[in-house]
Design a protein around this motif. Sequence first.
Motif, PDB file in Angstrom:
ATOM      1  N   LEU A   9     -33.041  -2.242 -11.966  1.00  0.00           N
ATOM      2  CA  LEU A   9     -33.453  -2.056 -13.351  1.00  0.00           C
ATOM      3  C   LEU A   9     -33.387  -0.576 -13.690  1.00  0.00           C
ATOM      4  O   LEU A   9     -33.935   0.264 -12.970  1.00  0.00           O
ATOM      5  N   VAL A  10     -32.711  -0.262 -14.790  1.00  0.00           N
ATOM      6  CA  VAL A  10     -32.563   1.136 -15.185  1.00  0.00           C
ATOM      7  C   VAL A  10     -32.650   1.221 -16.706  1.00  0.00           C
ATOM      8  O   VAL A  10     -32.312   0.255 -17.414  1.00  0.00           O
ATOM      9  N   GLN A  11     -33.087   2.353 -17.199  1.00  0.00           N
ATOM     10  CA  GLN A  11     -33.143   2.545 -18.646  1.00  0.00           C
ATOM     11  C   GLN A  11     -31.761   2.883 -19.194  1.00  0.00           C
ATOM     12  O   GLN A  11     -30.903   3.400 -18.476  1.00  0.00           O
ATOM     13  N   ALA A  12     -31.580   2.620 -20.453  1.00  0.00           N
ATOM     14  CA  ALA A  12     -30.323   2.959 -21.114  1.00  0.00           C
ATOM     15  C   ALA A  12     -30.033   4.445 -20.926  1.00  0.00           C
ATOM     16  O   ALA A  12     -30.934   5.284 -21.012  1.00  0.00           O
ATOM     17  N   GLY A  13     -28.781   4.731 -20.640  1.00  0.00           N
ATOM     18  CA  GLY A  13     -28.376   6.097 -20.365  1.00  0.00           C
ATOM     19  C   GLY A  13     -28.451   6.471 -18.902  1.00  0.00           C
ATOM     20  O   GLY A  13     -28.008   7.549 -18.508  1.00  0.00           O
ATOM     21  N   GLU A  87     -25.852  -3.612 -22.897  1.00  0.00           N
ATOM     22  CA  GLU A  87     -24.728  -4.548 -22.828  1.00  0.00           C
ATOM     23  C   GLU A  87     -24.118  -4.624 -21.436  1.00  0.00           C
ATOM     24  O   GLU A  87     -23.318  -5.516 -21.155  1.00  0.00           O
ATOM     25  N   ASP A  88     -24.464  -3.704 -20.561  1.00  0.00           N
ATOM     26  CA  ASP A  88     -23.973  -3.742 -19.180  1.00  0.00           C
ATOM     27  C   ASP A  88     -24.818  -4.651 -18.293  1.00  0.00           C
ATOM     28  O   ASP A  88     -24.479  -4.868 -17.127  1.00  0.00           O
ATOM     29  N   THR A  89     -25.893  -5.171 -18.828  1.00  0.00           N
ATOM     30  CA  THR A  89     -26.740  -6.077 -18.060  1.00  0.00           C
ATOM     31  C   THR A  89     -25.968  -7.316 -17.650  1.00  0.00           C
ATOM     32  O   THR A  89     -25.387  -8.009 -18.493  1.00  0.00           O
ATOM     33  N   ALA A  90     -25.935  -7.561 -16.352  1.00  0.00           N
ATOM     34  CA  ALA A  90     -25.155  -8.681 -15.823  1.00  0.00           C
ATOM     35  C   ALA A  90     -25.350  -8.758 -14.317  1.00  0.00           C
ATOM     36  O   ALA A  90     -25.893  -7.835 -13.702  1.00  0.00           O
ATOM     37  N   VAL A  91     -24.867  -9.831 -13.748  1.00  0.00           N
ATOM     38  CA  VAL A  91     -24.701  -9.903 -12.300  1.00  0.00           C
ATOM     39  C   VAL A  91     -23.305  -9.365 -11.988  1.00  0.00           C
ATOM     40  O   VAL A  91     -22.320  -9.817 -12.584  1.00  0.00           O
ATOM     41  N   GLY A 119     -22.984 -11.155  -5.440  1.00  0.00           N
ATOM     42  CA  GLY A 119     -23.449 -10.581  -6.696  1.00  0.00           C
ATOM     43  C   GLY A 119     -24.730  -9.791  -6.561  1.00  0.00           C
ATOM     44  O   GLY A 119     -25.578 -10.077  -5.704  1.00  0.00           O
ATOM     45  N   THR A 120     -24.872  -8.800  -7.415  1.00  0.00           N
ATOM     46  CA  THR A 120     -26.084  -7.996  -7.475  1.00  0.00           C
ATOM     47  C   THR A 120     -26.449  -7.806  -8.947  1.00  0.00           C
ATOM     48  O   THR A 120     -25.578  -7.550  -9.776  1.00  0.00           O
ATOM     49  N   GLN A 121     -27.724  -7.951  -9.258  1.00  0.00           N
ATOM     50  CA  GLN A 121     -28.180  -7.918 -10.642  1.00  0.00           C
ATOM     51  C   GLN A 121     -28.349  -6.487 -11.131  1.00  0.00           C
ATOM     52  O   GLN A 121     -28.998  -5.675 -10.477  1.00  0.00           O
ATOM     53  N   VAL A 122     -27.795  -6.215 -12.294  1.00  0.00           N
ATOM     54  CA  VAL A 122     -27.997  -4.941 -12.988  1.00  0.00           C
ATOM     55  C   VAL A 122     -28.663  -5.257 -14.327  1.00  0.00           C
ATOM     56  O   VAL A 122     -28.136  -6.055 -15.108  1.00  0.00           O
ATOM     57  N   THR A 123     -29.795  -4.637 -14.566  1.00  0.00           N
ATOM     58  CA  THR A 123     -30.515  -4.827 -15.817  1.00  0.00           C
ATOM     59  C   THR A 123     -30.750  -3.469 -16.455  1.00  0.00           C
ATOM     60  O   THR A 123     -31.326  -2.576 -15.827  1.00  0.00           O
TER      61      THR A 123
END
Length: 126
Positions: A9-13, A87-91, A119-123
């Motif tokens: 989990l990361v903040q935008a930017g 919008e980059d949030t995805a597996v 797969g690895t989750q990016v949020t």
Amino acid sequence: QLQAFGGGLVQAGGFLRLSCAASGRTFSRHGMGWFRQAPGKEREFVSAISRGGGTTYYADSVKGRFTISRDNAKNMVYLQMHGLEPEDTAVYYCAGEVSGASRYATLGAQSQYDYWGQGTQVTVSS
């Protein structure tokens, strides 16, 4: 044969680096790609790299923000992601293609890939 990790989990930017570890002795002969699947959407191409690392491809949506690389001595492929957007949030999935072709018609098409990681989750939060 492929183990993807590094999501989170990361903040935008923000920034994340995804890694994909491959087993086997033929990794250096294979093209490698990253794909992603967002909730409710089809899996899509993100980036790919030829077996020697000399040719890379990126989806327009990530061009200039993401960088793919590989280390054949370590059987690793990486995806550095800067300027992350919600919008980059995805597996994110890594995949391998055994023909060794470097053209986009092969490396840009998920149907051409022969084996996949889990797969690895990016949020990315706004």
